[in-house]
Design a protein around this motif. Structure first.
Motif, PDB file in Angstrom:
ATOM      1  N   THR A 172      -3.413   4.872  -2.660  1.00 56.03           N
ATOM      2  CA  THR A 172      -4.663   5.517  -2.279  1.00 56.03           C
ATOM      3  C   THR A 172      -4.393   6.849  -1.608  1.00 56.03           C
ATOM      4  OG1 THR A 172      -6.802   5.107  -1.201  1.00 56.03           O
ATOM      5  CG2 THR A 172      -4.824   4.480   0.020  1.00 56.03           C
ATOM      6  N   ILE A 173      -5.425   7.682  -1.538  1.00 53.39           N
ATOM      7  CA  ILE A 173      -5.294   9.035  -1.005  1.00 53.39           C
ATOM      8  C   ILE A 173      -6.311   9.230   0.113  1.00 53.39           C
ATOM      9  CG2 ILE A 173      -5.420  11.501  -1.550  1.00 53.39           C
ATOM     10  CD1 ILE A 173      -4.939  10.623  -4.540  1.00 53.39           C
ATOM     11  N   ARG A 222       0.845  -1.195   0.000  1.00 51.63           N
ATOM     12  CA  ARG A 222       0.000   0.000   0.000  1.00 51.63           C
ATOM     13  C   ARG A 222       0.884   1.250   0.000  1.00 51.63           C
ATOM     14  NH1 ARG A 222      -2.886  -3.682  -0.659  1.00 51.63           N
ATOM     15  NH2 ARG A 222      -4.907  -4.171   0.322  1.00 51.63           N
ATOM     16  N   TYR A 223       0.525   2.199  -0.866  1.00 55.81           N
ATOM     17  CA  TYR A 223       1.122   3.537  -0.843  1.00 55.81           C
ATOM     18  C   TYR A 223       0.008   4.480  -0.430  1.00 55.81           C
ATOM     19  CZ  TYR A 223       3.671   7.733  -2.304  1.00 55.81           C
ATOM     20  OH  TYR A 223       4.302   8.950  -2.328  1.00 55.81           O
ATOM     21  N   VAL A 224       0.209   5.206   0.657  1.00 60.11           N
ATOM     22  CA  VAL A 224      -0.850   6.049   1.219  1.00 60.11           C
ATOM     23  C   VAL A 224      -0.389   7.497   1.235  1.00 60.11           C
ATOM     24  CG1 VAL A 224      -2.392   6.435   3.171  1.00 60.11           C
ATOM     25  CG2 VAL A 224      -1.584   4.121   2.680  1.00 60.11           C
ATOM     26  N   LEU A 225      -1.086   8.341   0.487  1.00 62.07           N
ATOM     27  CA  LEU A 225      -0.810   9.775   0.463  1.00 62.07           C
ATOM     28  C   LEU A 225      -1.862  10.504   1.289  1.00 62.07           C
ATOM     29  CD1 LEU A 225       0.712  12.268  -0.840  1.00 62.07           C
ATOM     30  CD2 LEU A 225      -1.135  12.257  -2.539  1.00 62.07           C
ATOM     31  N   ILE A 226      -1.433  11.467   2.086  1.00 60.79           N
ATOM     32  CA  ILE A 226      -2.364  12.316   2.822  1.00 60.79           C
ATOM     33  C   ILE A 226      -2.486  13.624   2.053  1.00 60.79           C
ATOM     34  CG2 ILE A 226      -2.972  13.300   5.053  1.00 60.79           C
ATOM     35  CD1 ILE A 226      -2.484  10.206   4.934  1.00 60.79           C
ATOM     36  N   SER A 227      -3.720  13.973   1.671  1.00 58.59           N
ATOM     37  CA  SER A 227      -3.942  15.189   0.905  1.00 58.59           C
ATOM     38  C   SER A 227      -4.959  16.063   1.622  1.00 58.59           C
ATOM     39  CB  SER A 227      -4.399  14.850  -0.518  1.00 58.59           C
ATOM     40  OG  SER A 227      -4.391  16.019  -1.330  1.00 58.59           O
ATOM     41  N   ARG A 267      -9.867   8.107  -3.709  1.00 57.22           N
ATOM     42  CA  ARG A 267      -9.728   9.106  -2.670  1.00 57.22           C
ATOM     43  C   ARG A 267     -10.688   8.756  -1.525  1.00 57.22           C
ATOM     44  NH1 ARG A 267      -9.598  12.037  -7.556  1.00 57.22           N
ATOM     45  NH2 ARG A 267      -7.838  13.505  -7.772  1.00 57.22           N
ATOM     46  N   LEU A 268     -10.160   8.592  -0.327  1.00 56.73           N
ATOM     47  CA  LEU A 268     -10.960   8.261   0.839  1.00 56.73           C
ATOM     48  C   LEU A 268     -11.085   9.511   1.694  1.00 56.73           C
ATOM     49  CD1 LEU A 268      -9.298   4.809   1.691  1.00 56.73           C
ATOM     50  CD2 LEU A 268     -11.177   5.288   0.108  1.00 56.73           C
ATOM     51  N   TRP A 269     -12.298  10.037   1.794  1.00 59.99           N
ATOM     52  CA  TRP A 269     -12.523  11.321   2.463  1.00 59.99           C
ATOM     53  C   TRP A 269     -12.722  11.137   3.961  1.00 59.99           C
ATOM     54  CZ3 TRP A 269     -12.743  16.270   0.213  1.00 59.99           C
ATOM     55  CH2 TRP A 269     -12.534  16.274  -1.175  1.00 59.99           C
ATOM     56  N   ALA A 298       0.239  16.268  -6.501  1.00 59.48           N
ATOM     57  CA  ALA A 298       0.639  15.068  -5.759  1.00 59.48           C
ATOM     58  C   ALA A 298      -0.432  13.990  -5.869  1.00 59.48           C
ATOM     59  CB  ALA A 298       0.907  15.420  -4.300  1.00 59.48           C
ATOM     60  N   GLU A 299      -1.706  14.401  -5.840  1.00 55.20           N
ATOM     61  CA  GLU A 299      -2.792  13.438  -5.998  1.00 55.20           C
ATOM     62  C   GLU A 299      -2.745  12.798  -7.384  1.00 55.20           C
ATOM     63  OE1 GLU A 299      -6.725  14.569  -4.981  1.00 55.20           O
ATOM     64  OE2 GLU A 299      -6.168  15.528  -3.094  1.00 55.20           O
ATOM     65  N   ALA A 300      -2.566  13.614  -8.414  1.00 52.86           N
ATOM     66  CA  ALA A 300      -2.514  13.088  -9.776  1.00 52.86           C
ATOM     67  C   ALA A 300      -1.378  12.091  -9.936  1.00 52.86           C
ATOM     68  CB  ALA A 300      -2.365  14.241 -10.773  1.00 52.86           C
TER      69      ALA A 300
END
Length: 250
Positions: free
Chosen positions: A194-195, A143-148, A243-245, A169-171
């Motif tokens: 995922t974001i 898993r690669y997890v980005l915080i946006s 994108r997980l809000w 960064a999201e793109a």
């Protein structure tokens, strides 16, 4: 190998930007879930404190801090290779590197703000994703997890540089997700990018400094850490490229 019998027992997870409040909460939560956790931060003292706190909270947990220059691609490649060599696998990279610059009006946006945020919010994502992609793909639960930030979807006039950097960064992360999808076998991807999206983060020290503030819509760093750990509990196909809000959509 692992820190016990939790849901992430046997997993090896790297955390970039591990020294801040969100990083500290994430180290502790992942260790509690049983993962071996390898943190990196540009502030060695802050990183050491976060690592010690996670070890203290979970006696016997394997939580280590390592040096990596996230603005140097080769340094990040070396970090990823070092983790896989020492622990046998890499099951995750949590990208918590932050930074904010903004103003009161669009015309007051400083290009120097963009120059800084491009490095902090985009270049570090490029380097960690490129360096860790192959190792995560080799994992059966990578898993690669980005915080946006929600502002990337609805930029404010004074936050042009910040919102644009977050959107970029999201793109980039979504392109990584497509990479996992296209290189997967017939059974679909077992790895995912995922974001997690927040409005802003809040922690205990902020509440202590502003006891009357409501912090409406903010996400507590402990809740963020819980959501990060939860990414591994969902099938790769469910989270890959999504994108997980964690806050209300703008």
């Amino acid at each position: 190998m692992g820190n016990g019998n939790g849901p992430l027992s046997g997993a090896v997870i790297a955390v970039a930007g591990a020294g801040g409040p969100a990083g500290r909460a994430t180290l502790e939560r992942l260790a509690d879930a049983g993962a071996v956790v390898v943190g990196s931060d540009n502030n060695p003292e802050r990183l050491a404190e976060a690592v010690d706190a996670a070890r203290y909270a979970h006696g016997g947990a394997t939580v280590v801090g390592e040096k990596a220059d996230l603005l140097d691609l080769q340094s990040v490649r070396d970090w990823a290779a070092h983790i896989e060599r020492d622990f046998g696998r890499v099951d995750g990279l949590v990208h918590l590197v932050g930074g904010w610059r903004g103003g009161t009006a669009f015309t007051r946006t400083g290009i120097d703000d963009w120059d800084l945020l491009e490095k902090l919010l985009i270049r570090t994502v490029q380097h960690t994703s490129l360096a860790f992609f192959d190792a995560l793909q080799r994992s059966d639960r990578g898993r690669y997890v980005l915080i946006s930030a929600a502002g990337a979807a609805k930029p404010a006039a004074g936050n042009a540089a910040y919102a644009a950097a977050k959107a970029a960064a999201e793109a980039w992360t979504l392109a990584m997700a497509d990479g996992f999808r296209k290189t997967a076998g017939e059974g679909g991807p077992t790895s995912a990018a995922t974001i997690l999206i927040v409005k802003a983060l809040v922690h205990e020290a902020m509440r202590a400094e502003r006891p009357n503030a409501k912090f409406a819509g903010f996400t507590d760093v402990r809740d963020l850490a819980e959501a990060i750990a939860g990414v591994w509990e969902k099938p790769a196909a469910e989270v890959n490229g999504n994108r997980l809000w964690l806050t209300e959509r703008p």
